[in-house]
Enzyme design. Structure first.
Site: not given
Ligand SMILES: [Zn+2]
Length: 396
Positions: A86, A148, A176, A369
Site C-alpha cells: 500500500d 502498513e 523500507e 509520502h
Molecule cells: Zn513504507
C-alpha cells in the site's frame, strides 16, 4: 512512460527488468483505502510464471491480501524479504507528472510508491529469475503486506501464521527506504482520540454552557507542554529528534458560531523512544483533565466528560544483540555501522514474533509520502547488487 535507458543502466538488463516491474507496480493505485488485490494478482501471476506458488492471507473483509511465497528448498529458516504493497494518498499534493505512471527524469523514477516501497518490491521480483537459477541452501521468502501505512495492521494476520502453516524465516529484511543503510532500531507509535463532551447553550449565555472546544484547546495546550517537558528530559542521540514526540493531527467540533459547542474531538500521536514508557503521556493528560478541567466543567453539568481511547499502536523496533539479520545486512552492504530512525515499520512486529529483523532498502525516506516521490536508478542498482549478494551467500 518516457523512460529512456542510457549509459550504465542500459547495459544492466536486470535493472531494465526492475524498471518494467516498478512501472507495473506503480500503475496499481494501492492507496491504503483501496483494494490491493490487482497488485497481488499481478505478483502471483509473475511468480507462477517462474514456477513459484504463493499463499494469500486475505483481510477479514476480503478486499485486500498479504502474499507469502517461498523460493528454494522447503527447509526451515531462510531469509524473508518483506515489503508493503500500500501507499499513501496523493490528494492535496501537486505532482509534476501522473503519480500512477512511472516517469523518468534525470536518473530518477517518479511515481507514488516508487520509493515507499514498490522500488524494493520491484528489485525483489526482478531478482526472482536469479534466485531460481541458484541451488539455494536455504529458502528465500517473499512477504508482501497491506495497510502498513495505516498502523501496520495488514501484516499481523500473516505474522500470526509464521511458524504454524507458514514457515518462520530465520531473518527478515524489511526493504523500507533507508538509502540502503542498515537500520537496527526505530521508535514506537501510539495513536489516540480524545473526545470532549460539554453542554450546548446560546452563545450570548456562555456561563450556562460548557464549551467543549475551549476544553479541548486546554488539553492540546497540555499535550504541547508535556511534549516540551519530554524533550527537555530525554536524549538518545541515535534518534532524530533524540526524544519522544507528541503531535496533534486532527480536530473537529462545534456547529455554528452562535452556539456554545457540546462536542469536540481531536486525534494525536506519541512517537516514543524504544526506552521510553509509552503510557506516560496519556496518563498525565488524564490527570490534567481530572484535576484541572473536569471539576469546573461538572460544576455546570454532570454530563461533562473527557474520554481518551487508544486507536492503535506500532511497537518500537530494537534488533537483538548479535542479530543475524543485522549481521547479514552489514555483510551484504559492506557497511560497518547501523543507524536508528524515527519512523516506524513492520520490523518491530516481526522482531516481537521471534523473527530477527533489519531494515534496509532503496530510496530516501525524505522522498516517501511527498509529492513527486521518486527512487533513483542508482538506489535500485544498489538494491539489486544487495540481492545478488544474498543469492551468492545462500548458494550451496
Ligand atoms: Zn513504507
Amino acid at each position: 512512460m518516457t523512460v529512456e535507458l542510457q549509459g550504465k543502466s542500459a547495459l544492466c538488463s536486470e535493472t531494465a527488468g526492475v524498471q518494467d516491474l516498478l512501472k507495473a507496480l506503480v500503475g496499481f493505485d494501492t492507496t491504503s483505502a483501496k483494494s490491493n488485490l490487482a497488485l497481488i494478482q499481478f505478483v502471483e501471476d509473475y511468480l507462477k510464471r517462474h514456477g513459484i506458488v504463493s499463499t494469500r492471507v486475505p483481510s477479514p473483509d476480503g478486499t485486500k491480501a498479504d502474499l507469502f511465497a517461498t523460493i528454494g528448498p522447503s527447509t526451515t529458516g531462510g531469509i524473508g524479504l518483506s515489503g508493503h504493497s500500500d501507499c499513501v494518498p496523493v490528494e492535496g499534493q501537486r505532482w509534476t507528472s501522473d503519480p500512477f505512471t512511472l516517469t523518468m527524469r534525470d536518473g530518477k523514477l517518479y511515481g507514488r510508491g516508487a520509493c515507499d516501497m514498490k522500488g524494493f518490491l520491484a528489485c525483489v521480483l526482478a531478482s526472482v529469475p536469479l534466485f531460481k537459477s541458484r541451488k539455494l541452501k536455504e529458502p528465500i521468502h517473499i512477504i508482501i503486506s497491506y495497510d502498513e501505512e495505516v498502523g501496520c495492521t495488514g501484516v499481523r494476520p500473516l505474522i500470526a501464521r509464521l511458524g504454524s502453516d507458514l514457515p518462520r524465516p530465520r531473518a527478515i529484511i524489511v526493504g523500507e527506504p533507508t538509502s540502503m543503510k542498515v537500520i537496527d532500531a526505530h521508535k514506537r507509535i501510539d495513536s489516540y482520540r480524545t473526545r470532549v463532551t460539554g453542554r450546548e447553550a446560546h452563545s450570548s449565555m456562555p456561563e450556562i454552557g460548557v464549551n467543549a472546544i475551549a476544553a479541548a484547546s486546554a488539553l492540546i495546550g497540555e499535550l504541547e507542554r508535556l511534549g516540551a517537558d519530554i524533550a527537555a528530559r530525554q536524549n538518545d542521540p541515535r534518534f532524530q529528534p533524540p526524544f519522544s514526540t507528541v503531535s496533534v493531527g486532527t480536530i473537529k467540533g462545534g456547529t455554528a458560531p452562535n452556539i456554545v459547542p457540546k462536542h469536540c474531538e481531536f486525534q494525536w500521536q506519541v512517537r516514543s523512544l524504544p526506552s521510553a514508557a509509552p503510557a506516560e503521556v496519556p496518563r498525565d493528560l488524564a490527570a490534567f483533565a481530572e484535576n484541572a478541567l473536569l471539576p469546573r466543567m461538572r460544576h455546570v453539568t454532570q454530563e461533562a466528560a473527557i474520554d481518551t481511547e487508544t486507536q492503535g499502536s506500532v511497537p518500537a523496533f530494537v534488533a537483538a544483540p548479535q542479530s543475524e539479520a543485522v549481521a547479514l545486512a552489514l555483510e551484504l552492504t559492506g557497511a560497518r555501522t547501523t543507524h536508528a530512525v524515527s519512523y516506524t515499520t513492520e520490523a518491530g512486529l516481526f522482531e516481537q514474533a521471534g523473527c530477527p529483523s533489519v531494515i534496509c532498502g532503496p530510496g530516501n525516506i525524505a522522498q516517501a509520502h511527498a509529492a513527486d516521490e521518486y527512487v533513483s536508478i542508482e538506489q535500485l542498482d544498489a538494491c539489486m547488487a544487495f540481492l545478488q549478494g544474498l543469492a551468492d551467500r545462500l548458494t550451496g
